[in-house]
Structure formats: structure tokens, C-alpha cells
Design a protein around this motif. Structure first.
Motif, PDB file in Angstrom:
ATOM      1  N   GLY A 213     -27.443 -24.762 -24.561  1.00  0.00           N
ATOM      2  CA  GLY A 213     -26.096 -25.002 -25.091  1.00  0.00           C
ATOM      3  C   GLY A 213     -26.138 -26.096 -26.156  1.00  0.00           C
ATOM      4  N   ALA A 214     -26.976 -27.118 -25.928  1.00  0.00           N
ATOM      5  CA  ALA A 214     -27.086 -28.219 -26.893  1.00  0.00           C
ATOM      6  C   ALA A 214     -27.609 -27.701 -28.238  1.00  0.00           C
ATOM      7  N   MET A 215     -28.468 -26.677 -28.172  1.00  0.00           N
ATOM      8  CA  MET A 215     -29.002 -26.116 -29.425  1.00  0.00           C
ATOM      9  C   MET A 215     -27.883 -25.406 -30.199  1.00  0.00           C
ATOM     10  N   TYR A 216     -27.052 -24.637 -29.478  1.00  0.00           N
ATOM     11  CA  TYR A 216     -25.928 -23.954 -30.136  1.00  0.00           C
ATOM     12  C   TYR A 216     -24.900 -24.969 -30.632  1.00  0.00           C
ATOM     13  N   ARG A 217     -24.720 -26.038 -29.879  1.00  0.00           N
ATOM     14  CA  ARG A 217     -23.785 -27.088 -30.293  1.00  0.00           C
ATOM     15  C   ARG A 217     -24.273 -27.746 -31.590  1.00  0.00           C
ATOM     16  N   ALA A 218     -25.590 -28.008 -31.674  1.00  0.00           N
ATOM     17  CA  ALA A 218     -26.147 -28.619 -32.894  1.00  0.00           C
ATOM     18  C   ALA A 218     -25.928 -27.698 -34.094  1.00  0.00           C
TER      19      ALA A 218
ATOM     20  N   LEU B  76     -17.067 -25.188 -31.420  1.00  0.00           N
ATOM     21  CA  LEU B  76     -17.789 -24.685 -32.608  1.00  0.00           C
ATOM     22  C   LEU B  76     -18.978 -23.821 -32.170  1.00  0.00           C
ATOM     23  N   ALA B  77     -19.653 -24.269 -31.123  1.00  0.00           N
ATOM     24  CA  ALA B  77     -20.813 -23.529 -30.613  1.00  0.00           C
ATOM     25  C   ALA B  77     -20.380 -22.187 -30.049  1.00  0.00           C
ATOM     26  N   SER B  78     -19.278 -22.189 -29.321  1.00  0.00           N
ATOM     27  CA  SER B  78     -18.811 -20.949 -28.714  1.00  0.00           C
ATOM     28  C   SER B  78     -18.467 -19.929 -29.816  1.00  0.00           C
TER      29      SER B  78
ATOM     30  N   ARG C  85     -26.215 -19.053 -21.415  1.00  0.00           N
ATOM     31  CA  ARG C  85     -25.323 -17.930 -21.119  1.00  0.00           C
ATOM     32  C   ARG C  85     -26.080 -16.609 -21.021  1.00  0.00           C
ATOM     33  N   ASP C  86     -27.216 -16.532 -21.735  1.00  0.00           N
ATOM     34  CA  ASP C  86     -27.930 -15.251 -21.875  1.00  0.00           C
ATOM     35  C   ASP C  86     -29.410 -15.398 -21.536  1.00  0.00           C
ATOM     36  N   ILE C  87     -29.752 -16.417 -20.755  1.00  0.00           N
ATOM     37  CA  ILE C  87     -31.179 -16.679 -20.523  1.00  0.00           C
ATOM     38  C   ILE C  87     -31.791 -15.545 -19.684  1.00  0.00           C
ATOM     39  N   GLY C  88     -31.128 -15.189 -18.594  1.00  0.00           N
ATOM     40  CA  GLY C  88     -31.661 -14.126 -17.729  1.00  0.00           C
ATOM     41  C   GLY C  88     -31.528 -12.732 -18.326  1.00  0.00           C
TER      42      GLY C  88
HETATM   43  O1   DC Z   1     -23.394 -24.743 -22.141  1.00  0.00           O
HETATM   44  P1   DC Z   1     -22.570 -25.358 -23.288  1.00  0.00           P
HETATM   45  O2   DC Z   1     -21.143 -25.617 -22.948  1.00  0.00           O
HETATM   46  O3   DC Z   1     -23.230 -26.567 -23.855  1.00  0.00           O
HETATM   47  O4   DC Z   1     -22.579 -24.214 -24.450  1.00  0.00           O
HETATM   48  C1   DC Z   1     -21.804 -24.323 -25.622  1.00  0.00           C
HETATM   49  C2   DC Z   1     -21.556 -22.949 -26.205  1.00  0.00           C
HETATM   50  O5   DC Z   1     -22.770 -22.405 -26.742  1.00  0.00           O
HETATM   51  C3   DC Z   1     -21.052 -21.902 -25.217  1.00  0.00           C
HETATM   52  O6   DC Z   1     -19.645 -21.882 -25.150  1.00  0.00           O
HETATM   53  C4   DC Z   1     -21.624 -20.600 -25.738  1.00  0.00           C
HETATM   54  C5   DC Z   1     -22.857 -21.003 -26.493  1.00  0.00           C
HETATM   55  N1   DC Z   1     -24.109 -20.697 -25.799  1.00  0.00           N
HETATM   56  C6   DC Z   1     -24.612 -19.413 -25.930  1.00  0.00           C
HETATM   57  O7   DC Z   1     -23.981 -18.569 -26.563  1.00  0.00           O
HETATM   58  N2   DC Z   1     -25.813 -19.090 -25.371  1.00  0.00           N
HETATM   59  C7   DC Z   1     -26.509 -19.986 -24.671  1.00  0.00           C
HETATM   60  N3   DC Z   1     -27.695 -19.641 -24.148  1.00  0.00           N
HETATM   61  C8   DC Z   1     -25.994 -21.297 -24.487  1.00  0.00           C
HETATM   62  C9   DC Z   1     -24.775 -21.623 -25.058  1.00  0.00           C
END
Ligand code: DC
Length: 222
Positions: free
Chosen positions: A34-39, A96-98, A128-131
Motif C-alpha cells: 500500500g505504501a508503494m501505491y501511496r508513493a 490518491l493511491a486508491s 489488496r491483490d497479493i494472493g
Molecule cells: O493498504 P493501504 O491503505 O496503504 O493502500 C492504499 C491504496 O492502495 C488502497 O486503497 C488500494 C491501493 N492498493 C492496491 O491497489 N493494491 C495493493 N496491493 C495495495 C494497495
């Protein structure tokens, strides 16, 4: 061979607290995707890119270099060399990440980075999509959730502890909006992998969730 624990679930389910503790107990590396998407979200915002304009996102995506380093066991996230570990925690960065994580160009970039990281070491990776998409062959997958009310309550208490005034109804609405966006995007939406273990933490303490995951991991490592 490395061992991976894929931990997915909606915003505020307690994934990062649990993932950190599981990683510490098993001496695995914790990766907060999530931190990567946030960045990435912060990058687009700083560049003045309209987050609703996919062509503009695609044109900007290569300009962002996201890297991860571990210092004293904690993950630090860098955006073009700058440490944005604290900045990514802002509510705005989450939204923003979402939004920007829905785009294929953004997902492809981060997914391949995540796969490279996971190939060479034992990790607990949350997102959210690791598995379902990043590590479909992970030997242990967990889907961690809790009711919206409970997730909002935890977030509210967190903020209160930090001295931040917040409205629990606004937090719950924000969580519901993020859930909707994350579950309804076209590419790699949030959903439980078929072979994931479902855990509802609404009535569990973080310690109970951690103990359960550690036990499952130990079982599957043998
Ligand atoms: O887990 P988080 O709240 O830090 O994630 C921020 C946003 O990043 C989340 O709303 C959707 C996206 N995200 C994603 O699409 N896929 C991931 N593996 C992790 C986060």
C-alpha cells in the motif's frame, strides 16, 4: 526457496499491524505494498497530473522511482530518492493511491517490483491483490477483514491517541468509499483468493490474529 505469506483485505482491517508482528516473529521481511501505491499517488499529485486522466498517468508513470529499504527492521519508502515514509501515511495519500492504483500502467510497474522482492527472501506482503495477482503461488494466503464499524472505530481510536480530532462517521464513509473503489476496479480488484484463509478480526485481538497466522505458516513450512 523463499516462503511467502500473502495478506490481503480492505482498508483498516489491521493488515499492517498483523503483518509486522508476524514478520518479526518468523524473522521474515515485511513488505507494505500500500505504501508503494501511496508513493505513486503522491508523485502524480506533486506533478499536477489529473488522477482521472489515464493518458496523463501513463505518460507520467515512468518518472516515478519507488524503492524500499529496511532500517532497524522498519520499512522505509523512497520516491525518487526522497524518504516519504511519513508523507505516505496521510489520508490524502490513501485516497490518491486508491484512485491511481486502478490504472494498468501503475499496477504493472509495482506488481513486477513486488514479485522481484518476493522471489529472493522470506516475506509477509500485505495489500489488496497479493494472493490473487502478485503471488498467486504463495504457500500461505490470508484474507483479513472486519466490519466497517469496527474498522472505523479502530481508526478513530488510533487518531485520538495521536491527538487528532476526527469524526467517526466521516472515517466510516471514507472506508466505505475506498472499499468500493478497491473492489470494483477492473484490474486486480480486492477479493479473496480461492485458496486464502478467511479471518474476520472484528472480535479478535491483533495477538490472536498473529498467533493464528504464525501457526499456519509453521505448519506449511514443514
Ligand atoms: O493498504 P493501504 O491503505 O496503504 O493502500 C492504499 C491504496 O492502495 C488502497 O486503497 C488500494 C491501493 N492498493 C492496491 O491497489 N493494491 C495493493 N496491493 C495495495 C494497495
Amino acid at each position: 526457496m523463499s516462503f511467502q505469506i500473502a495478506l490481503d483485505g480492505p482498508a483498516g482491517a489491521g493488515k499492517s499491524t498483523v503483518a509486522k508482528a508476524v514478520a518479526a516473529e518468523l524473522q521474515f521481511i515485511y513488505i507494505d505494498t500500500g505504501a508503494m501505491y501511496r508513493a505513486m499517488g503522491l508523485y502524480f499529485d506533486a506533478q499536477g497530473v489529473d488522477v482521472n486522466d489515464e493518458a496523463a498517468i501513463n505518460a507520467a508513470v515512468d518518472g516515478a522511482q519507488v524503492t524500499i529499504a529496511h532500517m532497524d527492521g522498519a520499512q522505509h519508502i523512497f520516491l525518487n530518492g526522497e524518504d516519504v515514509t511519513t508523507a505516505v501515511r496521510a489520508e490524502k495519500a490513501g485516497m490518491l493511491a486508491s484512485k491511481t492504483s486502478a490504472y494498468g500502467s501503475v499496477r504493472r510497474k509495482l506488481t513486477s517490483m513486488q514479485q522481484e522482492i518476493a522471489a529472493v527472501q522470506n516475506i509477509v506482503m500485505d495489500g489488496r491483490d497479493i494472493g490473487t495477482a502478485v503471488l498467486p503461488n504463495a504457500p500461505l494466503k490470508i484474507y483479513l477483514t472486519a466490519t466497517v464499524e469496527e474498522r472505523a472505530r479502530r481508526r478513530f481510536l488510533d487518531l485520538k491517541e495521536k491527538g487528532v480530532d476526527a469524526d467517526i462517521k466521516v472515517i466510516a464513509a471514507d472506508i466505505e468509499q475506498r472499499d468500493y473503489q478497491d473492489m470494483h476496479r477492473e484490474i486486480a480488484p480486492l477479493c479473496q483468493a480461492e485458496d486464502a484463509v478467511f479471518l474476520d478480526s472484528s472480535d479478535m485481538t491483533a495477538e490472536q490474529v498473529v498467533a493464528k497466522i504464525v501457526a499456519l505458516a509453521k505448519e506449511r513450512m514443514n
